[in-house]
Write a protein that holds these residues in place. Structure first.
Motif, short mmCIF file in Angstrom:
data_model
loop_
_atom_site.label_atom_id
_atom_site.label_comp_id
_atom_site.label_asym_id
_atom_site.label_seq_id
_atom_site.Cartn_x
_atom_site.Cartn_y
_atom_site.Cartn_z
N LEU A 1 44.40 41.19 34.33
CA LEU A 1 45.05 40.02 33.72
C LEU A 1 45.02 38.86 34.71
O LEU A 1 45.44 38.99 35.85
CB LEU A 1 46.50 40.35 33.35
CG LEU A 1 47.37 39.18 32.88
CD1 LEU A 1 46.82 38.55 31.61
CD2 LEU A 1 48.82 39.64 32.68
N LEU A 2 44.51 37.72 34.24
CA LEU A 2 44.54 36.47 35.00
C LEU A 2 45.43 35.49 34.25
O LEU A 2 45.38 35.42 33.02
CB LEU A 2 43.14 35.88 35.14
CG LEU A 2 42.06 36.75 35.77
CD1 LEU A 2 40.73 35.99 35.81
CD2 LEU A 2 42.46 37.19 37.16
N THR A 3 46.22 34.73 34.99
CA THR A 3 47.03 33.70 34.35
C THR A 3 46.89 32.37 35.09
O THR A 3 46.62 32.33 36.29
CB THR A 3 48.54 34.06 34.29
OG1 THR A 3 49.13 33.91 35.58
CG2 THR A 3 48.74 35.48 33.78
N GLY A 4 47.08 31.30 34.35
CA GLY A 4 47.17 29.95 34.90
C GLY A 4 48.22 29.20 34.12
O GLY A 4 48.77 29.71 33.13
N GLU B 1 45.95 46.86 35.08
CA GLU B 1 46.03 47.57 36.36
C GLU B 1 46.03 46.59 37.53
O GLU B 1 46.40 46.96 38.65
CB GLU B 1 44.85 48.53 36.49
CG GLU B 1 44.83 49.62 35.44
CD GLU B 1 43.62 50.50 35.54
OE1 GLU B 1 42.78 50.28 36.44
OE2 GLU B 1 43.50 51.43 34.72
N LEU B 2 45.60 45.36 37.26
CA LEU B 2 45.54 44.33 38.29
C LEU B 2 45.92 43.00 37.66
O LEU B 2 45.44 42.66 36.58
CB LEU B 2 44.12 44.25 38.88
CG LEU B 2 43.90 43.28 40.04
CD1 LEU B 2 44.60 43.78 41.29
CD2 LEU B 2 42.41 43.11 40.31
N VAL B 3 46.81 42.25 38.34
CA VAL B 3 47.27 40.96 37.82
C VAL B 3 47.12 39.91 38.92
O VAL B 3 47.60 40.10 40.04
CB VAL B 3 48.75 41.01 37.39
CG1 VAL B 3 49.16 39.68 36.75
CG2 VAL B 3 49.01 42.17 36.44
N LEU B 4 46.44 38.83 38.58
CA LEU B 4 46.31 37.71 39.50
C LEU B 4 46.78 36.45 38.78
O LEU B 4 46.14 35.99 37.83
CB LEU B 4 44.87 37.54 39.98
CG LEU B 4 44.62 36.35 40.93
CD1 LEU B 4 45.43 36.49 42.21
CD2 LEU B 4 43.13 36.22 41.23
N CYS B 5 47.89 35.90 39.23
CA CYS B 5 48.43 34.65 38.67
C CYS B 5 48.00 33.49 39.57
O CYS B 5 47.92 33.64 40.79
CB CYS B 5 49.94 34.70 38.58
SG CYS B 5 50.58 36.00 37.49
#
Length: 213
Positions: free
Chosen positions: A3-6, A62-66
């Protein structure tokens, strides 16, 4: 699943490079066969954390980068620590301006990123992308989301997460501006590099990347 967020634009801006970078990085990683989703967060205390937590529950990554915008910084900033403090110098997009309020009442003072920030720094440097380990994500909505993420992940063993700040995009600045910036394509590449480094690293590297002030 990754998951990527901006964030949406804030403080009168018409764009937020963190969302453009997250969306483009998701496309890059998907082209490599990875299962990646990008989610845009509102620049609002409380609501941003709620949207993030809904995405965590729905997607079970399993991996989150905000990612968020840090106008004035010249490098990709790999945030090391989130603090339990909302202290807004400017209102958020809903007009909220909390001062000295906890992100989570009764929560710990701080959480460390569970991403390998040193390995990511090494990978970014190898790609000649300006980067640094940052010791502060501020006290605005970016830190709010970072803290909320790490607080939520304490109940999700095996899921790692963290936060990255990006500079202004070069398209945001008026002609003649001396503020540091970075091309949008390079920011997207940077987020993809951080994800690849996290996937390839279980134990972070150990080398000096701290700060004296």
């Amino acid at each position: 699943m990754i998951l990527l967020t901006g964030f949406e634009p804030f403080d009168g801006e018409t764009e937020n490079p963190s969302w453009a970078a997250a969306r483009s990085a998701a496309g890059l990683l998907q082209s490599e066969g990875l299962d990646v989703r990008a989610v845009e967060l509102p620049c609002v205390f409380g609501a941003s954390a709620a949207v993030l937590e809904e995405a965590l529950e729905r997607l079970r990554p399993e991996l989150v980068l905000c990612a968020g915008q840090a106008g004035g910084r010249a490098r990709i900033s790999l945030e090391r620590v989130a603090i339990n403090c909302d202290d807004a110098r400017i209102p958020d997009n809903a007009g909220n301006r909390p001062v000295d309020e906890p992100v989570v009442r009764g929560g710990p003072a701080a959480y460390f990123s569970s991403l390998p920030v040193k390995a990511a720094l090494a990978a970014l440097t190898a790609e000649r992308i300006p980067a640094e380990v940052s010791q502060s994500a501020g006290t605005y909505v970016c830190n709010h989301v970072f803290y909320a993420l790490m607080h939520a992940l304490r109940l999700r063993p095996g899921t790692r997460g963290g936060f990255v700040h990006v500079p202004y995009a070069d398209t945001q600045l008026p002609a003649g501006s001396s503020a540091p910036s970075m091309p949008a394509r390079q920011m997207a590449a940077a987020l993809a590099v951080v994800v690849r480094a996290a996937l390839a690293t279980t134990t972070d590297l150990k080398f000096a990347a701290g700060a004296t002030h």
